[in-house]
Structure formats: C-alpha cells, structure tokens
Motif scaffolding. Structure first.
Motif, PDB file in Angstrom:
ATOM      1  N   GLU A 101      41.737  51.707  39.756  1.00 16.72           N
ATOM      2  CA  GLU A 101      40.845  50.693  39.199  1.00 16.72           C
ATOM      3  C   GLU A 101      40.999  49.401  39.993  1.00 16.72           C
ATOM      4  N   HIS A 102      39.909  48.682  40.133  1.00 20.69           N
ATOM      5  CA  HIS A 102      39.938  47.372  40.769  1.00 20.69           C
ATOM      6  C   HIS A 102      40.088  46.314  39.674  1.00 20.69           C
ATOM      7  N   LEU A 103      41.134  45.504  39.785  1.00 20.95           N
ATOM      8  CA  LEU A 103      41.364  44.421  38.833  1.00 20.95           C
ATOM      9  C   LEU A 103      40.860  43.131  39.470  1.00 20.95           C
ATOM     10  N   GLU A 104      39.981  42.454  38.780  1.00 21.69           N
ATOM     11  CA  GLU A 104      39.465  41.181  39.273  1.00 21.69           C
ATOM     12  C   GLU A 104      40.350  40.063  38.733  1.00 21.69           C
ATOM     13  N   VAL A 105      40.836  39.226  39.646  1.00 22.33           N
ATOM     14  CA  VAL A 105      41.716  38.126  39.270  1.00 22.33           C
ATOM     15  C   VAL A 105      41.061  36.827  39.717  1.00 22.33           C
ATOM     16  N   GLU A 106      40.790  35.955  38.756  1.00 17.71           N
ATOM     17  CA  GLU A 106      40.198  34.643  39.047  1.00 17.71           C
ATOM     18  C   GLU A 106      41.321  33.636  39.227  1.00 17.71           C
ATOM     19  N   THR A 107      41.230  32.850  40.292  1.00 14.77           N
ATOM     20  CA  THR A 107      42.235  31.815  40.524  1.00 14.77           C
ATOM     21  C   THR A 107      41.581  30.440  40.432  1.00 14.77           C
ATOM     22  N   ASP A 108      42.391  29.444  40.173  1.00 16.10           N
ATOM     23  CA  ASP A 108      41.927  28.051  40.126  1.00 16.10           C
ATOM     24  C   ASP A 108      42.322  27.300  41.387  1.00 16.10           C
ATOM     25  N   GLY A 132      48.373  28.636  43.826  1.00 16.58           N
ATOM     26  CA  GLY A 132      49.330  28.794  42.746  1.00 16.58           C
ATOM     27  C   GLY A 132      49.470  30.240  42.318  1.00 16.58           C
ATOM     28  N   LEU A 133      50.320  30.458  41.355  1.00 15.08           N
ATOM     29  CA  LEU A 133      50.598  31.800  40.845  1.00 15.08           C
ATOM     30  C   LEU A 133      49.794  32.065  39.581  1.00 15.08           C
ATOM     31  N   VAL A 134      49.199  33.244  39.523  1.00 13.87           N
ATOM     32  CA  VAL A 134      48.434  33.681  38.357  1.00 13.87           C
ATOM     33  C   VAL A 134      49.107  34.944  37.829  1.00 13.87           C
ATOM     34  N   GLU A 135      49.636  34.881  36.614  1.00 20.23           N
ATOM     35  CA  GLU A 135      50.292  36.068  36.065  1.00 20.23           C
ATOM     36  C   GLU A 135      49.249  37.106  35.681  1.00 20.23           C
ATOM     37  N   ARG A 180      45.143  29.706  48.911  1.00 18.26           N
ATOM     38  CA  ARG A 180      44.077  28.799  49.333  1.00 18.26           C
ATOM     39  C   ARG A 180      43.905  27.694  48.299  1.00 18.26           C
ATOM     40  N   GLN A 181      43.365  26.555  48.728  1.00 19.60           N
ATOM     41  CA  GLN A 181      43.194  25.405  47.847  1.00 19.60           C
ATOM     42  C   GLN A 181      42.092  25.605  46.801  1.00 19.60           C
TER      43      GLN A 181
END
Length: 139
Positions: free
Chosen positions: A6-13, A16-19, A124-125
C-alpha cells in the motif's frame, strides 16, 4: 504466505519529523499477519525514514538542529541548487539517514520498543505530500 502493498500518503508542513506510527500500524492491522516483516520505502531523495524516540519532543528538535549544523543551507557550499537553497542540504540529509526500514511483526503487531516511533523526516523547507510504500509479507 501472504503479501500486501500500500502507498501511504504523508503530508508535511515543511522541514521536520512527522510521526507515521499509527498510519503504519493501521496498515499492519488490516493485513491480519501474525508473523512476518514490514518494509517501508520512502520514494523521495529529499525526505527519509527514521525509528526514533516518540516520548519527548525535544529529541526531534535536537535532531533537526543537529542536521542543520552538518548540512546547512549555504548556497556557497554547493554546486547543486536547482530547486533552491534547501535542495542540496535535503539530499545530504537523506544520504545520511535512510529511505527504507524493515520492522518485524510478531503476534500481529509491529516489534517496536516502548519509546520507538516511525517518522518521515522532511528535509525541505516547504510542505510536501510524500509517498511511503508499505510492503508486508508473512503468515
């Protein structure tokens, strides 16, 4: 032997680290595998994966500060900068970490330590949508 992908989509801001531990656990739970192995693969060259402490947020802040010292944004240091001043430092940070994790599964659960969490490390920023491929194999 069963397999699932499965492809998990992870949104970042941004940087930094996203759990992503819960998102990964939900995938594992849906597979009904008692014993096996989970592989996670980040399909990017400017983000990576980590297993790290998830109890004290100062750990994540210290990691981010440390990576700023070893791969700073300084356009004078790098030849490559096609996508901006954070481009080459992001590639260096990915090279120093990892884009793939393997985690055992026992009794249908991820074998993680008490204080361990799974993180996507955005280098990335600006915000991004990251693709993490989760593959499980087991019985």
């Amino acid at each position: 032997m069963r397999q699932a992908l499965e492809h998990l989509e992870v949104e970042t801001d941004g940087r930094g680290l996203v759990e992503i531990t819960e998102q990964v656990r939900e995938f594992v739970d849906r597979q009904s595998v008692d014993i096996g192995v989970l592989t996670l693969f980040c399909r990017h060259t400017s983000a990576s994966l980590l297993i790290q402490e998830n109890a004290d947020p100062s750990v994540q802040r210290d990691l981010e500060r440390y990576f700023e010292t070893i791969a700073p944004e300084d356009p004078k240091r790098y030849e490559h900068g096609t996508e901006g001043p954070d481009d080459m430092p992001a590639h260096l940070r990915t090279a120093l970490t990892q884009v793939q994790l393997s985690i055992p599964i026992e009794q249908g659960r991820l074998v993680l330590g008490t204080w361990q969490g799974i993180y996507l490390f955005e280098h990335r920023q600006r915000e991004h949508s990251r693709d993490v491929v989760a593959h499980i194999i087991g019985n």
